[in-house]
Scaffold this active site. Sequence first.
Site, mmCIF file in Angstrom:
data_model
loop_
_atom_site.group_PDB
_atom_site.id
_atom_site.type_symbol
_atom_site.label_atom_id
_atom_site.label_comp_id
_atom_site.label_asym_id
_atom_site.label_seq_id
_atom_site.Cartn_x
_atom_site.Cartn_y
_atom_site.Cartn_z
ATOM 1 N N HIS A 129 73.569 14.396 7.949
ATOM 2 C CA HIS A 129 73.201 12.983 8.010
ATOM 3 C C HIS A 129 71.733 12.727 7.763
ATOM 4 C CE1 HIS A 129 77.295 12.700 9.277
ATOM 5 N NE2 HIS A 129 77.236 11.497 8.776
ATOM 6 N N GLU A 140 89.876 11.802 4.935
ATOM 7 C CA GLU A 140 88.828 12.828 5.007
ATOM 8 C C GLU A 140 89.270 14.050 5.792
ATOM 9 O OE1 GLU A 140 85.283 11.391 6.988
ATOM 10 O OE2 GLU A 140 86.425 10.231 8.444
ATOM 11 N N ASP A 151 83.598 15.176 4.610
ATOM 12 C CA ASP A 151 84.450 15.813 5.609
ATOM 13 C C ASP A 151 85.686 16.440 4.979
ATOM 14 O OD1 ASP A 151 83.199 15.650 8.131
ATOM 15 O OD2 ASP A 151 83.488 13.490 8.123
ATOM 16 N N CYS A 180 83.751 7.344 -0.687
ATOM 17 C CA CYS A 180 82.430 7.069 -0.135
ATOM 18 C C CYS A 180 81.707 8.337 0.277
ATOM 19 C CB CYS A 180 82.518 6.095 1.036
ATOM 20 S SG CYS A 180 83.588 6.673 2.353
#
Length: 570
Positions: A187, A430, A454, A501
């Site tokens: 992240h 995901e 993921d 995404c």
Amino acid sequence: MYKGTNASAGIGIGKVVVVEEQELVIKREMVTDPQAEIQRFKGALETSMKQTQDLAADLATRVGEKEAEILNGHVMLLSDPMLTGEIETMIMNDQVNAEFAIETTCTKFADMFASMGDELMQQRATDMRDIKTRMQKVLLGVESVDIAALPEGSVILAKDLTPSMTAGIDPENVTGIVTELGGRTSHSAILARALEIPAVVALAGVLEHVKNGDTIIVDGSIGDVIVNPEADVLAEYQGKREVFLREKQELEQYIGKPSITKDGVHVEIVANIGKPEDVDKVLQYDGEGVGLFRTEFLFMDRTAMPTEEEQFEAYRKVAVAMDGKPVIIRTLDIGGDKEIPYMGLEKDENPFLGYRAVRFCLDRKDDVYRPQLRALLRASAFGNIKIMVPLVTCIEEYRQVKALVEEIKNELDSKRIAYNKDIQLGIMVETAAASLIADIFAKEVDFFSIGTNDLTQYTMSVDRGNDKIAYLYSTFNPAVLRSIKRIITCAREAGIMVGMCGEAASDPMMIPLLLAFGLNEFSMSPSAILRARKMITEYSTEELQAVADKAMSFATTKEVEDYMKEFVNQ
Ligand code: PEP
Ligand code: MG
């Protein structure tokens, strides 16, 4: 020259600032002169007190009195004779070092506060641990850096950056980021891209070779880092930096152009955001909507959950700014590498496989999920909001969320509060499980968004942030590619919208394959939008079918990657 993983494009040149939040190692040591050790402790206490008072005064002027209150509380704790007396007694009686006496005494008080259970006492426990670390840092000579107040031209070097640390960075002052840990999809890397700061991650051992003030070049486009370069190398990279910035400017001609292939297939290029303010960048780069609003960032960097009202304001703001364009807002996705201390989550043995995302939210309906869903529904009256559920693995989870949404709709109806009655509810695909039953999901949900960050992790059983096994983490792995293709096909057969995404949506080598598979929507960091649009307008989906067939025929990741690299570069 050091080689790491390219995490955020561009060239950054500046001065090294080492940001260390290392765990302090506190050992019990015998002292021969306890009186002298008590003086050492008193000196550290005084310095800590002064530091805290200065910080509080700075915070009060820069942010506000309320924010400074916590630090004023710390000053009071530091001057509490009960605490300092007990530390001194321990140094005297046990003949131990001050660091150890502080560790033992403060931990005892912190644990005592924590065991009392209520929220105020929890905060006291956190405060106690904070002052403990501050005094120990003074004693050990460890400096902490205020990340939000670095001088202009700083390049941050750190073992790792937590998302909340990265969020505090001011892009005006920070020209580059280098970390020893993390990967492209950690992240902090995602945030670096959002802030458009060149970044290289997974550069093991780099901290041993740099010191504060060194000149450093960060090539975030290919992952190179050069420390104290010769003058000619520095000049070369200054040139590269200018080229990068010029190319970026040339892409501006794609602002306002449709995202349409040569054979007339329309797709949507939308943006990933983490905060309402990120919408400025989405508009600047002509995003056709928001494909992922990671709401967990609203919950970070604070000491308590945002209220329903605060959330409503944030969602409404984005919906209004996007002016009718789709805004997909993902419900809280915490856990994994996204920790929120005040949520009271216990440490999971396997955080990525644990109590997180929708699993957590469905378990905390009353205090967490309902307020968020209510805020989302209320905000839907102000724009084209769609709700997206993360980390779904089975249809029951989706049905539970749907039922909860219906319940809240009824409640809003009875109170005559406006919302969009036709609001769409979709899922992130995901997990391996969701992919395998994508056909079942496609019959019930309103849309899919493929989360390749993921999906790759869960398909390959490889931690997305572990650089030792990063060689296994590729969206071009045949298993992951098959999964992606299957998800898109299931959505198309059921007639629902399918987007992506995860970071793969903006990968130049992946875009041709996604076009061939029939992806409808590409969601990415705002700064990647125009480059993707340029690429899409240069392809014909019909011509790409043969490319995709060929790519799908390979047995190894390397063959797929080599083939796609050659295709893109030709
Ligand atoms: C993903 O998993 O691909 C995704 C977009 O979500 P996040 O990176 O926030 O886990
Ligand atoms: Mg995810």
